[in-house]
Design a protein around this motif. Structure first.
Motif, mmCIF file in Angstrom:
data_model
loop_
_atom_site.group_PDB
_atom_site.id
_atom_site.type_symbol
_atom_site.label_atom_id
_atom_site.label_comp_id
_atom_site.label_asym_id
_atom_site.label_seq_id
_atom_site.Cartn_x
_atom_site.Cartn_y
_atom_site.Cartn_z
ATOM 1 N N MET A 1 -0.960 -2.361 -13.346
ATOM 2 C CA MET A 1 -1.320 -2.609 -11.959
ATOM 3 C C MET A 1 -0.340 -1.871 -11.048
ATOM 4 S SD MET A 1 -3.960 -4.681 -12.008
ATOM 5 C CE MET A 1 -4.164 -5.649 -10.545
ATOM 6 N N ILE A 2 -0.870 -1.408 -9.945
ATOM 7 C CA ILE A 2 -0.083 -0.684 -8.945
ATOM 8 C C ILE A 2 -0.057 -1.516 -7.667
ATOM 9 C CG2 ILE A 2 0.073 1.400 -7.551
ATOM 10 C CD1 ILE A 2 -1.716 2.778 -9.681
ATOM 11 N N HIS A 3 1.119 -1.680 -7.073
ATOM 12 C CA HIS A 3 1.218 -2.323 -5.768
ATOM 13 C C HIS A 3 1.045 -1.210 -4.736
ATOM 14 C CE1 HIS A 3 3.474 -5.400 -3.059
ATOM 15 N NE2 HIS A 3 2.243 -5.175 -2.668
ATOM 16 N N ALA A 4 -0.168 -1.106 -4.177
ATOM 17 C CA ALA A 4 -0.518 -0.018 -3.264
ATOM 18 C C ALA A 4 -0.440 -0.480 -1.815
ATOM 19 C CB ALA A 4 -1.928 0.474 -3.567
ATOM 20 N N PHE A 5 0.018 0.445 -0.966
ATOM 21 C CA PHE A 5 0.108 0.207 0.467
ATOM 22 C C PHE A 5 -0.813 1.193 1.173
ATOM 23 C CE2 PHE A 5 3.832 -1.530 -1.410
ATOM 24 C CZ PHE A 5 4.118 -2.655 -0.673
ATOM 25 N N PHE A 6 -1.641 0.685 2.091
ATOM 26 C CA PHE A 6 -2.672 1.475 2.750
ATOM 27 C C PHE A 6 -2.231 1.760 4.183
ATOM 28 C CE2 PHE A 6 -4.393 -0.771 -0.788
ATOM 29 C CZ PHE A 6 -5.204 0.172 -1.408
ATOM 30 N N ASN A 7 -1.509 2.849 4.351
ATOM 31 C CA ASN A 7 -0.921 3.250 5.631
ATOM 32 C C ASN A 7 -1.868 4.195 6.364
ATOM 33 O OD1 ASN A 7 1.785 2.149 4.702
ATOM 34 N ND2 ASN A 7 1.383 3.710 3.167
ATOM 35 N N ILE A 8 -1.756 4.237 7.676
ATOM 36 C CA ILE A 8 -2.639 5.090 8.477
ATOM 37 C C ILE A 8 -1.815 6.123 9.244
ATOM 38 C CG2 ILE A 8 -4.318 5.150 10.365
ATOM 39 C CD1 ILE A 8 -5.068 2.261 9.543
ATOM 40 N N ARG A 9 -2.262 7.379 9.156
ATOM 41 C CA ARG A 9 -1.699 8.454 9.979
ATOM 42 C C ARG A 9 -2.774 8.876 10.973
ATOM 43 N NH1 ARG A 9 -0.004 11.186 5.023
ATOM 44 N NH2 ARG A 9 -1.709 12.600 5.440
ATOM 45 N N LEU A 10 -2.411 8.855 12.255
ATOM 46 C CA LEU A 10 -3.337 9.276 13.311
ATOM 47 C C LEU A 10 -2.536 10.039 14.348
ATOM 48 C CD1 LEU A 10 -6.100 9.283 14.713
ATOM 49 C CD2 LEU A 10 -5.503 7.082 15.717
ATOM 50 N N ASP A 11 -2.880 11.315 14.510
ATOM 51 C CA ASP A 11 -2.139 12.201 15.398
ATOM 52 C C ASP A 11 -0.654 12.173 14.986
ATOM 53 O OD1 ASP A 11 -4.552 12.767 16.731
ATOM 54 O OD2 ASP A 11 -4.259 11.078 18.099
ATOM 55 N N ASP A 12 0.244 11.800 15.904
ATOM 56 C CA ASP A 12 1.673 11.743 15.586
ATOM 57 C C ASP A 12 2.125 10.345 15.171
ATOM 58 O OD1 ASP A 12 1.963 14.431 16.168
ATOM 59 O OD2 ASP A 12 2.418 14.051 18.277
ATOM 60 N N ALA A 13 1.204 9.397 15.094
ATOM 61 C CA ALA A 13 1.558 8.017 14.763
ATOM 62 C C ALA A 13 1.407 7.755 13.266
ATOM 63 C CB ALA A 13 0.666 7.056 15.540
ATOM 64 N N TYR A 14 2.284 6.912 12.743
ATOM 65 C CA TYR A 14 2.209 6.469 11.351
ATOM 66 C C TYR A 14 2.268 4.950 11.377
ATOM 67 C CZ TYR A 14 3.152 6.148 6.353
ATOM 68 O OH TYR A 14 3.085 5.873 5.003
ATOM 69 N N LEU A 15 1.208 4.304 10.907
ATOM 70 C CA LEU A 15 1.108 2.850 10.930
ATOM 71 C C LEU A 15 1.240 2.328 9.504
ATOM 72 C CD1 LEU A 15 -2.012 2.822 13.246
ATOM 73 C CD2 LEU A 15 0.349 2.457 13.945
ATOM 74 N N PRO A 16 2.442 1.873 9.127
ATOM 75 C CA PRO A 16 2.638 1.413 7.753
ATOM 76 C C PRO A 16 2.054 0.028 7.515
ATOM 77 C CG PRO A 16 4.654 1.143 8.985
ATOM 78 C CD PRO A 16 3.669 1.818 9.909
ATOM 79 N N GLU A 17 1.553 -0.178 6.322
ATOM 80 C CA GLU A 17 1.105 -1.506 5.920
ATOM 81 C C GLU A 17 2.295 -2.208 5.280
ATOM 82 O OE1 GLU A 17 -1.904 -3.957 3.056
ATOM 83 O OE2 GLU A 17 -1.392 -1.916 2.524
ATOM 84 N N ARG A 18 2.488 -3.455 5.588
ATOM 85 C CA ARG A 18 3.678 -4.182 5.123
ATOM 86 C C ARG A 18 3.471 -4.986 3.842
ATOM 87 N NH1 ARG A 18 7.068 -1.365 7.935
ATOM 88 N NH2 ARG A 18 6.911 -1.613 10.174
ATOM 89 N N THR A 19 2.241 -5.457 3.576
ATOM 90 C CA THR A 19 2.044 -6.371 2.447
ATOM 91 C C THR A 19 1.545 -5.693 1.178
ATOM 92 O OG1 THR A 19 -0.158 -6.923 3.248
ATOM 93 C CG2 THR A 19 1.650 -8.369 3.910
ATOM 94 N N GLY A 20 0.675 -4.731 1.288
ATOM 95 C CA GLY A 20 0.136 -4.048 0.116
ATOM 96 C C GLY A 20 -0.885 -4.887 -0.631
ATOM 97 N N GLN A 21 -1.379 -4.307 -1.718
ATOM 98 C CA GLN A 21 -2.408 -4.957 -2.519
ATOM 99 C C GLN A 21 -2.310 -4.421 -3.937
ATOM 100 O OE1 GLN A 21 -6.265 -4.832 -0.680
ATOM 101 N NE2 GLN A 21 -7.332 -5.018 -2.622
ATOM 102 N N LEU A 22 -2.529 -5.277 -4.926
ATOM 103 C CA LEU A 22 -2.510 -4.826 -6.313
ATOM 104 C C LEU A 22 -3.847 -4.189 -6.669
ATOM 105 C CD1 LEU A 22 -0.693 -7.777 -8.138
ATOM 106 C CD2 LEU A 22 0.192 -5.492 -7.665
#
Length: 92
Positions: A1-22
């Motif tokens: 199993m991988i603990h994956a984080f689904f982050n978003i890049r939009l223009d110059d912004a980077y929105l990190p996900e904090r909790t993740g999902q297996l």
């Protein structure tokens, strides 16, 4: 199993996900990313700028698993899931 984080890049912004999902593997991570993207687009009323965004999926160490553009997630078709069970006979 991988603990994956689904982050978003939009223009110059980077929105990190904090909790993740297996997830089992990169294939499942791609499917989850596609679902998240489609829900975000519905939630935000089809904001046109979202077509320029990218879902950057990373592991717990921040290493890249995959990048999926919102455009690709919305407009590139995916294979239909295989049917379970016997096929039905044709209608007459």
């Amino acid at each position: 199993m991988i603990h994956a984080f689904f982050n978003i890049r939009l223009d110059d912004a980077y929105l990190p996900e904090r909790t993740g999902q297996l997830v089992r593997d990169a294939g499942e991570a791609r499917a989850v990313a596609r679902t998240i993207i489609r829900r975000l687009v519905v939630q935000h009323g089809g904001e046109p700028r979202l077509l320029n965004a990218v879902m950057a999926v990373t592991d717990a160490d921040g290493a890249s698993i995959l990048d999926l553009s919102f455009f690709e997630a919305l407009y590139v078709p995916v294979a239909a899931p295989e049917r379970a069970g016997p096929a039905r006979p044709p209608c007459r």
